[in-house]
Design a protein around this motif. Structure first.
Motif, PDB file in Angstrom:
ATOM      1  N   ILE A   6       0.728  -1.405  -0.180  1.00  0.00           N
ATOM      2  CA  ILE A   6       0.039   0.072  -0.086  1.00  0.00           C
ATOM      3  C   ILE A   6       0.915   1.369  -0.162  1.00  0.00           C
ATOM      4  O   ILE A   6       0.628   2.264  -0.543  1.00  0.00           O
ATOM      5  CB  ILE A   6      -1.058   0.041   1.059  1.00  0.00           C
ATOM      6  N   GLN A   7       2.059   1.245   0.594  1.00  0.00           N
ATOM      7  CA  GLN A   7       2.698   2.489   0.526  1.00  0.00           C
ATOM      8  C   GLN A   7       3.530   2.625  -0.548  1.00  0.00           C
ATOM      9  O   GLN A   7       3.762   3.744  -0.923  1.00  0.00           O
ATOM     10  CB  GLN A   7       3.967   2.183   2.005  1.00  0.00           C
ATOM     11  N   ILE A   8       3.895   1.502  -1.162  1.00  0.00           N
ATOM     12  CA  ILE A   8       4.550   1.745  -2.535  1.00  0.00           C
ATOM     13  C   ILE A   8       3.637   2.426  -3.304  1.00  0.00           C
ATOM     14  O   ILE A   8       3.866   3.244  -4.228  1.00  0.00           O
ATOM     15  CB  ILE A   8       4.845   0.325  -3.242  1.00  0.00           C
ATOM     16  N   LEU A   9       2.275   1.941  -3.492  1.00  0.00           N
ATOM     17  CA  LEU A   9       1.265   2.489  -4.381  1.00  0.00           C
ATOM     18  C   LEU A   9       1.148   4.053  -3.983  1.00  0.00           C
ATOM     19  O   LEU A   9       0.786   5.110  -4.629  1.00  0.00           O
ATOM     20  CB  LEU A   9      -0.146   1.831  -4.504  1.00  0.00           C
ATOM     21  N   ARG A  10       1.134   4.395  -2.611  1.00  0.00           N
ATOM     22  CA  ARG A  10       0.775   5.713  -2.178  1.00  0.00           C
ATOM     23  C   ARG A  10       2.159   6.685  -2.600  1.00  0.00           C
ATOM     24  O   ARG A  10       2.011   7.751  -2.690  1.00  0.00           O
ATOM     25  CB  ARG A  10       0.716   5.956  -0.742  1.00  0.00           C
ATOM     26  N   LEU A  80      -8.819   4.057  -0.438  1.00  0.00           N
ATOM     27  CA  LEU A  80      -9.261   5.170   0.371  1.00  0.00           C
ATOM     28  C   LEU A  80     -10.312   4.629   1.228  1.00  0.00           C
ATOM     29  O   LEU A  80     -11.008   5.211   1.811  1.00  0.00           O
ATOM     30  CB  LEU A  80      -9.969   6.252  -0.673  1.00  0.00           C
ATOM     31  N   LYS A  81     -10.433   3.100   1.575  1.00  0.00           N
ATOM     32  CA  LYS A  81     -11.470   2.653   2.229  1.00  0.00           C
ATOM     33  C   LYS A  81     -11.510   3.089   3.505  1.00  0.00           C
ATOM     34  O   LYS A  81     -12.520   3.053   4.239  1.00  0.00           O
ATOM     35  CB  LYS A  81     -11.597   1.224   2.018  1.00  0.00           C
ATOM     36  N   ASP A  82     -10.228   3.494   4.022  1.00  0.00           N
ATOM     37  CA  ASP A  82     -10.125   4.009   5.466  1.00  0.00           C
ATOM     38  C   ASP A  82      -9.551   5.349   5.228  1.00  0.00           C
ATOM     39  O   ASP A  82      -8.705   6.031   4.831  1.00  0.00           O
ATOM     40  CB  ASP A  82      -9.062   3.432   5.844  1.00  0.00           C
ATOM     41  N   ASN A  83     -10.908   6.258   5.385  1.00  0.00           N
ATOM     42  CA  ASN A  83     -10.702   7.706   5.150  1.00  0.00           C
ATOM     43  C   ASN A  83      -9.677   8.322   6.284  1.00  0.00           C
ATOM     44  O   ASN A  83      -9.381   9.602   6.322  1.00  0.00           O
ATOM     45  CB  ASN A  83     -11.969   8.583   5.507  1.00  0.00           C
ATOM     46  N   ALA A  84      -9.285   7.638   7.393  1.00  0.00           N
ATOM     47  CA  ALA A  84      -8.465   8.341   8.294  1.00  0.00           C
ATOM     48  C   ALA A  84      -7.054   8.214   7.532  1.00  0.00           C
ATOM     49  O   ALA A  84      -6.220   9.128   8.355  1.00  0.00           O
ATOM     50  CB  ALA A  84      -8.616   7.505   9.675  1.00  0.00           C
ATOM     51  N   HIS A  85      -6.695   7.595   6.645  1.00  0.00           N
ATOM     52  CA  HIS A  85      -5.452   7.423   5.899  1.00  0.00           C
ATOM     53  C   HIS A  85      -5.496   8.285   4.810  1.00  0.00           C
ATOM     54  O   HIS A  85      -5.557   7.667   3.863  1.00  0.00           O
ATOM     55  CB  HIS A  85      -4.918   6.121   5.988  1.00  0.00           C
ATOM     56  N   PRO A  86      -4.972   9.490   4.714  1.00  0.00           N
ATOM     57  CA  PRO A  86      -5.180   9.974   3.297  1.00  0.00           C
ATOM     58  C   PRO A  86      -4.218   9.906   2.446  1.00  0.00           C
ATOM     59  O   PRO A  86      -3.180   9.367   2.679  1.00  0.00           O
ATOM     60  CB  PRO A  86      -5.031  11.663   3.799  1.00  0.00           C
ATOM     61  N   ALA A 113       4.389   7.129  10.140  1.00  0.00           N
ATOM     62  CA  ALA A 113       4.508   6.715   8.628  1.00  0.00           C
ATOM     63  C   ALA A 113       3.601   5.373   8.417  1.00  0.00           C
ATOM     64  O   ALA A 113       2.780   5.151   7.393  1.00  0.00           O
ATOM     65  CB  ALA A 113       6.102   6.403   8.407  1.00  0.00           C
ATOM     66  N   ASP A 114       3.601   4.267   9.330  1.00  0.00           N
ATOM     67  CA  ASP A 114       2.831   3.233   9.334  1.00  0.00           C
ATOM     68  C   ASP A 114       1.473   3.731   9.311  1.00  0.00           C
ATOM     69  O   ASP A 114       0.433   2.973   8.749  1.00  0.00           O
ATOM     70  CB  ASP A 114       3.273   2.243  10.462  1.00  0.00           C
ATOM     71  N   GLU A 115       1.077   4.852  10.142  1.00  0.00           N
ATOM     72  CA  GLU A 115      -0.408   5.002  10.151  1.00  0.00           C
ATOM     73  C   GLU A 115      -1.039   5.581   8.790  1.00  0.00           C
ATOM     74  O   GLU A 115      -2.144   5.537   8.539  1.00  0.00           O
ATOM     75  CB  GLU A 115      -0.405   6.290  11.359  1.00  0.00           C
ATOM     76  N   LEU A 116       0.089   6.247   8.256  1.00  0.00           N
ATOM     77  CA  LEU A 116      -0.362   7.036   7.157  1.00  0.00           C
ATOM     78  C   LEU A 116       0.016   6.127   5.894  1.00  0.00           C
ATOM     79  O   LEU A 116      -0.521   6.469   4.631  1.00  0.00           O
ATOM     80  CB  LEU A 116       0.556   8.271   6.841  1.00  0.00           C
ATOM     81  N   TYR A 117       0.594   5.003   5.922  1.00  0.00           N
ATOM     82  CA  TYR A 117       1.058   3.896   4.735  1.00  0.00           C
ATOM     83  C   TYR A 117       1.906   4.592   3.971  1.00  0.00           C
ATOM     84  O   TYR A 117       1.595   4.418   2.675  1.00  0.00           O
ATOM     85  CB  TYR A 117      -0.330   3.598   4.246  1.00  0.00           C
ATOM     86  N   VAL A 118       2.764   5.265   4.563  1.00  0.00           N
ATOM     87  CA  VAL A 118       3.893   5.760   3.660  1.00  0.00           C
ATOM     88  C   VAL A 118       5.097   5.417   4.166  1.00  0.00           C
ATOM     89  O   VAL A 118       5.465   4.957   5.253  1.00  0.00           O
ATOM     90  CB  VAL A 118       3.810   7.367   3.631  1.00  0.00           C
ATOM     91  N   SER A 119       6.282   5.611   3.383  1.00  0.00           N
ATOM     92  CA  SER A 119       7.643   5.463   4.102  1.00  0.00           C
ATOM     93  C   SER A 119       7.987   6.547   4.822  1.00  0.00           C
ATOM     94  O   SER A 119       7.480   7.694   4.963  1.00  0.00           O
ATOM     95  CB  SER A 119       8.484   5.550   2.696  1.00  0.00           C
ATOM     96  N   ARG A 120       9.027   6.264   5.610  1.00  0.00           N
ATOM     97  CA  ARG A 120       9.569   7.074   6.636  1.00  0.00           C
ATOM     98  C   ARG A 120       9.986   8.449   6.010  1.00  0.00           C
ATOM     99  O   ARG A 120       9.746   9.404   6.667  1.00  0.00           O
ATOM    100  CB  ARG A 120      10.911   6.331   7.423  1.00  0.00           C
TER     101      ARG A 120
END
Length: 633
Positions: A6-10, A80-86, A113-120
């Motif tokens: 998911i992070q890669i896609l983001r 986007l199924k979890d709107n808490a993670h933009p 970073a984990d909460e947002l599904y992005v890299s550090r």
């Protein structure tokens, strides 16, 4: 998909830019082979949704989308199924701003970073923007070793940030109180709103809907912060003397009712804050002032200054005087107590009533000079509404232009020309007479708005004039239609010069653009020496970025003998005090105006609103083409 996928896609969405697989591997602490396996798994899913991640021989990854609709469905269902993670960077930044403002605990960068599904590294870059956003409020995000990140700042500023940043973002619709669950549950928000309504009605205090919403926001934030044991120190109690005000009693009643229902105790200082809101937003409906009243004298000076600078022709508008005076009476309390009100109409006012907004900027300077306070954009926007109303009233009583005809070919041609004009335009013009050139003098020209001449007139004739043919054909009819209708393509000619137009300039900051354009007009001896400082001063009052990639900077005071535009397009958009800008139109207004600026502003706003014309301006490298686009061809 796992979290890393998911992070890669983001990382790849929505910019669709190239990213090295080695960069992703380093960020996620895995091998490049693991990244390749992740991409393979992601592609197995994407193939059904018209998209694919491709890898070139430079080991760069790119997201390619062949079916936007199906891919959008995938993003909505999986990402986007979890709107808490933009996903969008802007949304991630405001998510982090809200998290820091509303939380009392430390946060580790890895957890964010984990909460947002992005890299550090992405989270670290987002955090830089968070710090920039909060810097406006003198709030810092500080790091404590072995603990993490936490907010540090003045409590009042933290509350201001919650109000301005989060409520602006998440809306102010108080019909549905549940939309503010992120701050307070709907039941509590509704009770605060209803308690305010009951007490305001009981004491016959009238405030606007916007002021009411702002007060609900203030009390809700205060309640949340007190529950979190965040109290404004008593040292901030510069409003304690408000206990003698009638509004202080009302504030006590309002907060007492909320205390009983919501089981909270508001410190005395909070009562003063609510009192301040009531004093600063109470609506008056009658003017109790005179020319000897200092506030009345200030209003006269405001109107006179704006009218003379912009040639608004509203100096004798009594309704404008009353409206600004009524506005300033509660506003003085806001200025005194440094209470910033929010104006949800600000962008619309700036975009739709630019001339009125400039009049209000002038008004703000007069107020600041007299009261030694600084007025923010929101307040300027509210004052602009009163100038806008005055301009509209003036339009309702505008007289038709006085037209004089100069005809050198004799009485017959003159009479034909007059007859054709009367038949075509009727009451829309006031056709004075036809005269010979040698009979033109100051007395004849005294009340003339425009001259139609069959011969060129010398520079000694200062009244606007237009050359027409002796037979007065269709093209000449169109010219007069332009004059009568104040069509902007007609008036633009006198303000445009191709030598003052520049395309695809490589500047990175507003200061650099303003510096360049100021230097150009200064070197041509067209403006006063401190032009750059004056333009930057105007920007410090309120940004001149209109959106749509356009900014229209200008000096805070007139610094030229004529009105003209200096224009530059940029290679790439730059940040113009909060908005992206790529087309810059520097407006210099004559010190002594003999005409209304309204047609000019009307034309420029029509340009800004026309996305295709703006894009055409940005794409061309020809100053002649740019001239034509701006003019309206």
């Amino acid at each position: 998909m796992n979290i890393r996928q998911i992070q890669i896609l983001r990382e790849l969405y929505p910019s669709r830019s190239h990213i090295f697989s080695t960069h992703l591997a380093e960020n996620f602490g895995v091998s490049e082979r693991t990244i390749r396996n992740d991409v393979r798994d992601i592609n197995c899913l994407l193939v059904e949704y018209g998209a694919e991640i491709v890898r070139n021989h430079h080991h760069e990854l790119t997201l390619l989308v062949s079916d936007e609709n199906r891919f959008k469905q995938f993003i909505e269902e999986e990402i986007l199924k979890d709107n808490a993670h933009p996903v969008e960077k802007e949304d991630r930044v405001i998510y982090l701003v809200r998290k820091f403002l509303l939380s009392q605990t430390y946060h580790k960068l890895e957890d964010l970073a984990d909460e947002l599904y992005v890299s550090r590294s992405t989270a670290q870059n987002d955090l830089k923007d968070v710090k920039v956003v909060l810097k406006k409020f003198d709030i810092k995000v500080v790091t404590r070793p072995n603990y993490g990140l936490i907010l540090q700042g003045d409590e009042q500023q933290i509350r201001n940030a919650i109000s301005e940043l989060l409520f602006e973002r998440f809306g102010r619709n108080f019909i549905n109180m549940n939309q503010h669950e992120w701050l307070l549950d709907g039941e509590k928000m509704s009770f605060i709103y209803e308690a305010l309504i009951r007490n305001l009605k009981e004491y016959t205090i009238n405030i606007s809907d916007i002021a009411l919403n702002n007060l609900v926001i203030h009390i809700a934030i205060a309640y949340r912060r007190i529950i979190d044991q965040k109290i404004i120190p008593e040292g901030k109690g510069q409003w304690i003397d408000l206990t003698e005000e009638f509004e202080y009693k009302i504030a006590q009643e309002i907060l007492k009712e909320i205390e009983t229902k919501l089981n909270v105790t508001f410190p005395p200082l909070e009562v003063s804050y609510v009192t301040m809101h009531l004093l600063g937003t109470k609506l008056n409906h009658k003017v109790h002032s005179s020319d000897v009243d200092p506030l009345g004298q200030l209003v006269h000076e405001i109107i006179d200054k704006a009218d003379k600078t912009l040639n608004l022709r509203v100096a004798n508008d009594k309704e404008l005087y009353s409206a600004i005076l009524l506005h300033l009476k509660p506003a003085v309390h806001r200025f005194k107590y440094e209470m910033n009100i929010r104006n949800p109409m600000l962008d619309a006012i700036k975009a739709n009533y630019p001339l009125a907004f400039e009049a209000s900027v002038i008004a703000s300077q007069v107020i600041e000079n007299h009261l030694n306070i600084k007025i923010n954009e929101d307040e300027i926007g509210y004052i602009a509404l009163h100038f806008g109303a005055a301009i509209e009233r003036r339009k309702m009583v505008v007289k038709p232009p006085n037209i004089l005809v100069v005809c050198a070919s004799g009485l017959g041609s003159a009479q034909l020309l007059l007859y054709k004009m009367r038949r075509k335009f009727g009451h829309r013009i006031n056709l004075l007479e036809a005269v010979e050139y040698h009979n033109l003098n100051a007395e004849v020209l005294e009340d003339v708005d425009h001259i139609l001449s069959t011969i060129p007139l010398p520079d000694s004739i200062h009244t606007p004039w237009t050359l027409v043919s002796d037979i007065f054909g269709d093209k000449d009819m169109d010219v007069v239609e332009d004059i009568v209708s104040e069509r902007s393509d007609f008036v633009m000619d006198q303000f445009l010069d191709m030598d003052l137009m520049f395309t695809h300039m490589d500047f990175k900051t507003p200061e650099a653009v303003i510096g360049f354009l100021s230097k150009v007009v200064l070197e041509n001896n067209m403006v006063d020496e401190d032009i750059k400082e004056s333009v930057l001063h105007r920007e410090s009052v309120a940004s001149t970025a209109f959106g749509q990639l356009v900014a229209m900077p200008h000096p805070i005071e007139s610094m030229s003998q004529t009105t003209f535009l200096t224009i530059a397009t940029l290679k790439n958009p730059i940040d113009w005090y909060g908005k992206q800008v790529q087309l810059v139109i520097l407006l210099n207004v004559a010190k002594e105006l003999e005409y209304s600026l309204e047609p000019l502003y009307k034309h420029l706003i029509s340009l800004i609103d026309d996305h295709k014309r703006v894009q055409a301006c940005l794409e061309t490298t020809s100053t002649r083409t740019l001239w034509g686009i701006i003019r309206g061809y």
